[in-house]
Design an enzyme around this catalytic site. Structure first.
Site, mmCIF file in Angstrom:
data_model
loop_
_atom_site.group_PDB
_atom_site.id
_atom_site.type_symbol
_atom_site.label_atom_id
_atom_site.label_comp_id
_atom_site.label_asym_id
_atom_site.label_seq_id
_atom_site.Cartn_x
_atom_site.Cartn_y
_atom_site.Cartn_z
ATOM 1 N N GLU A 279 91.375 29.434 69.751
ATOM 2 C CA GLU A 279 90.470 30.424 69.155
ATOM 3 C C GLU A 279 89.714 31.217 70.213
ATOM 4 O O GLU A 279 88.482 31.200 70.254
ATOM 5 C CB GLU A 279 89.450 29.713 68.254
ATOM 6 N N TYR A 322 70.260 34.772 76.995
ATOM 7 C CA TYR A 322 70.753 33.578 77.699
ATOM 8 C C TYR A 322 70.485 33.643 79.199
ATOM 9 O O TYR A 322 70.986 32.798 79.944
ATOM 10 C CB TYR A 322 72.266 33.416 77.535
ATOM 11 N N CYS A 350 60.394 48.116 74.147
ATOM 12 C CA CYS A 350 59.019 47.716 74.364
ATOM 13 C C CYS A 350 58.858 46.202 74.451
ATOM 14 O O CYS A 350 58.254 45.577 73.587
ATOM 15 C CB CYS A 350 58.206 48.271 73.195
ATOM 16 N N GLU A 351 59.452 45.593 75.468
ATOM 17 C CA GLU A 351 59.423 44.138 75.675
ATOM 18 C C GLU A 351 59.717 43.878 77.134
ATOM 19 O O GLU A 351 60.623 44.513 77.685
ATOM 20 C CB GLU A 351 60.611 43.458 74.971
ATOM 21 N N TYR A 379 80.553 39.760 72.581
ATOM 22 C CA TYR A 379 79.177 39.400 72.207
ATOM 23 C C TYR A 379 78.154 40.422 72.704
ATOM 24 O O TYR A 379 77.023 40.062 73.053
ATOM 25 C CB TYR A 379 78.826 37.988 72.722
HETATM 26 N N1 LLP Z 1 85.756 29.133 67.793
HETATM 27 C C1 LLP Z 1 84.530 28.759 67.360
HETATM 28 C C2 LLP Z 1 84.430 27.766 66.303
HETATM 29 C C3 LLP Z 1 83.387 29.319 67.938
HETATM 30 O O1 LLP Z 1 82.184 28.942 67.496
HETATM 31 C C4 LLP Z 1 83.507 30.283 68.963
HETATM 32 C C5 LLP Z 1 82.325 30.896 69.572
HETATM 33 C C6 LLP Z 1 84.807 30.650 69.382
HETATM 34 C C7 LLP Z 1 85.895 30.042 68.779
HETATM 35 C C8 LLP Z 1 85.052 31.648 70.487
HETATM 36 O O2 LLP Z 1 84.546 31.209 71.706
HETATM 37 P P1 LLP Z 1 84.809 32.066 73.048
HETATM 38 O O3 LLP Z 1 86.292 31.970 73.369
HETATM 39 O O4 LLP Z 1 84.419 33.444 72.792
HETATM 40 O O5 LLP Z 1 83.962 31.394 74.045
HETATM 41 N N2 LLP Z 1 76.908 34.810 71.853
HETATM 42 C C9 LLP Z 1 77.301 33.905 72.911
HETATM 43 C C10 LLP Z 1 78.588 33.186 72.602
HETATM 44 C C11 LLP Z 1 78.568 32.419 71.293
HETATM 45 C C12 LLP Z 1 79.883 31.761 70.997
HETATM 46 C C13 LLP Z 1 79.910 31.234 69.608
HETATM 47 N N3 LLP Z 1 81.125 30.597 69.239
HETATM 48 C C14 LLP Z 1 77.380 34.690 74.215
HETATM 49 O O6 LLP Z 1 77.114 35.878 74.211
HETATM 50 O O7 LLP Z 1 77.688 34.130 75.262
#
Ligand code: LLP
Length: 405
Positions: A279, A322, A350-351, A379
């Site tokens: 995924e 983050y 404004c932060e 993201y």
């Molecule tokens: N599968 C599931 C169940 C997930 O919760 C996620 C991401 C993915 C796949 C995809 O993960 P990736 O390959 O993109 O790492 N907003 C955060 C990242 C949150 C990820 C949430 N879940 C950021 O900007 O780093």
């Protein structure tokens, strides 16, 4: 092999197009996202090459990373499936033409109405908790369809990432703990008309840069699968989630590739005759896009120098949320007399949390100069807000080359 490169003239290019020329051609002066279509193709192919030889693997692109409709249609046309965490993501994926047999509906708070849609469409659904199982059973009854389900296991592996993006460890809100496995197997057995257990799923976290972490998790997961099979379930799928990190720092450090990731789990998957689902979100889409900003001005307060740009935490929140590092560069080459200093790159919001980068060595830009934040495909737009009534930025893609050479 990357879509954003510096030309011999010192200017930044996306595929063959000068980013500064793109900026000049815009009627509206505001920050925008710029993508390379060929880079998306290249990133997907890297997963395909890694998965070659495995029987019918599924790449489920995590739509939460970037839900631009063109991006979705392009990934679908390349053969991608989709991973969804809300009813609207499910609707969007169906509209973009994703094959429901390659879609997985995940999440710890799925709503009944959305589960009914998932059941009707025949997408895979992950079971996250006792109440989730109850909702899936009800959805199956309402839809009059049996649902193919995977158990989302929480394997308790430390992904060694920022706590906000760690998901497969003990105290996370996601998934089912080992001690409860039997309860879920009994509950599935008790609903033979509603549920068909087809596999096990885990997702450890995001921005993972050590593939051994996936190897450990896969070993634990195969162990669960053995236990599940021992009870007479014929399950085929091992879903190891997403989470592969990328080179945000642009230091040239060698980070694990999709090939490295798949190679660490290949033998286990083959030894058990399993079908692999992965995924990826970030590793498919992050490096295909920049946020292009324009410098509003430069100022100094006390000992700090600031470059103020038109983009902000509203368009790109990862640094604020983050403390994430995303590489920043000026679009044009420095003039011979430009002074290099250390700047915080900030927006107009404004932060004091509104920054895109801290302590960056950059040559002093002139007003109106272009400044890009790299690796903004994942993201960033999908987490953009309208805070301070900023408008969500437009997105453009370059499709000059069919391949990245
Ligand atoms: N599968 C599931 C169940 C997930 O919760 C996620 C991401 C993915 C796949 C995809 O993960 P990736 O390959 O993109 O790492 N907003 C955060 C990242 C949150 C990820 C949430 N879940 C950021 O900007 O780093």
């Amino acid at each position: 092999r990357h879509c954003f490169t510096r030309g011999e003239d010192g200017y930044l290019y996306c595929e063959g197009l000068k980013v500064e020329d793109v900026m000049e051609s815009m009627e509206e002066r505001r920050p925008f996202y710029l993508y390379s279509k060929a880079q998306i193709t290249r990133n997907f192919e890297a997963y395909e090459e890694a998965l070659a030889g495995l029987p019918s693997p599924i790449v489920g692109y995590a739509i939460k990373a970037n839900n631009n409709f063109k991006v979705l249609q392009h990934l679908r046309s390349l053969g991608s499936g989709a991973v969804l965490v809300s009813g609207n993501e499910l609707r969007l994926a169906l509209r973009a033409g994703f094959d429901p047999k390659k879609c997985i509906f995940n999440g710890n708070g799925k709503l009944l109405a959305d589960l009914v849609l998932a059941a009707k469409e025949g997408v895979f659904v992950n079971i996250d908790s006792e109440f989730d199982l109850e909702n899936i059973v009800n959805a199956a009854r309402i839809a009059g369809k049996k649902v193919s389900v995977l158990l989302r296991i929480n394997p308790d592996v430390d992904p060694q990432v920022h706590p906000y993006v760690a998901t497969g460890n003990k105290n996370s809100k996601f998934g089912i703990r080992n001690e409860k496995l039997q309860w879920f197997l009994d509950a599935v057995k008790a609903h033979p008309n509603e549920l068909k257990l087809v596999g096990a799923h885990c997702h450890l976290g995001s921005t993972i840069t050590k593939v051994d972490i996936f190897k450990d998790a896969a070993a634990l997961m195969v162990n669960f699968i053995d236990q599940i099979r021992d009870q007479g379930f014929e399950i085929d799928y091992l879903n190891i989630g997403g989470g592969l990190g990328i080179d945000y720092y642009h230091t040239g450090a060698v980070l694990p590739t999709p090939m490295d990731l798949i190679d660490t789990v290949r033998e286990l998957v083959v030894s058990r005759g399993l079908t692999l689902i992965i995924e990826p979100g970030r590793s498919l889409i992050a490096n295909t896009c920049c946020l292009v900003n324009r410098v509003t001005g430069v100022k100094t307060n006390g000992t700090k120098n600031f470059i103020v740009v038109d983009g902000s935490m509203a368009e790109l929140i990862r640094p604020s949320l983050y403390g994430a590092y995303q590489h920043i560069e000026l679009v044009s080459p420095p003039t011979p007399d430009a002074e290099i200093s250390t700047f915080d790159v900030v927006g107009p919001v404004c932060e004091s949390a509104d920054f895109l980068g801290k302590d960056r060595e950059l040559s002093t830009p002139s007003k109106g100069a272009g400044l890009v934040v790299h690796d903004a495909g994942a993201y960033c737009m999908s987490m953009a807000s309208t805070y301070n009534l900023k408008m969500r930025p437009p997105e453009y893609w370059v499709c000059i080359q069919s391949r990245i050479f």
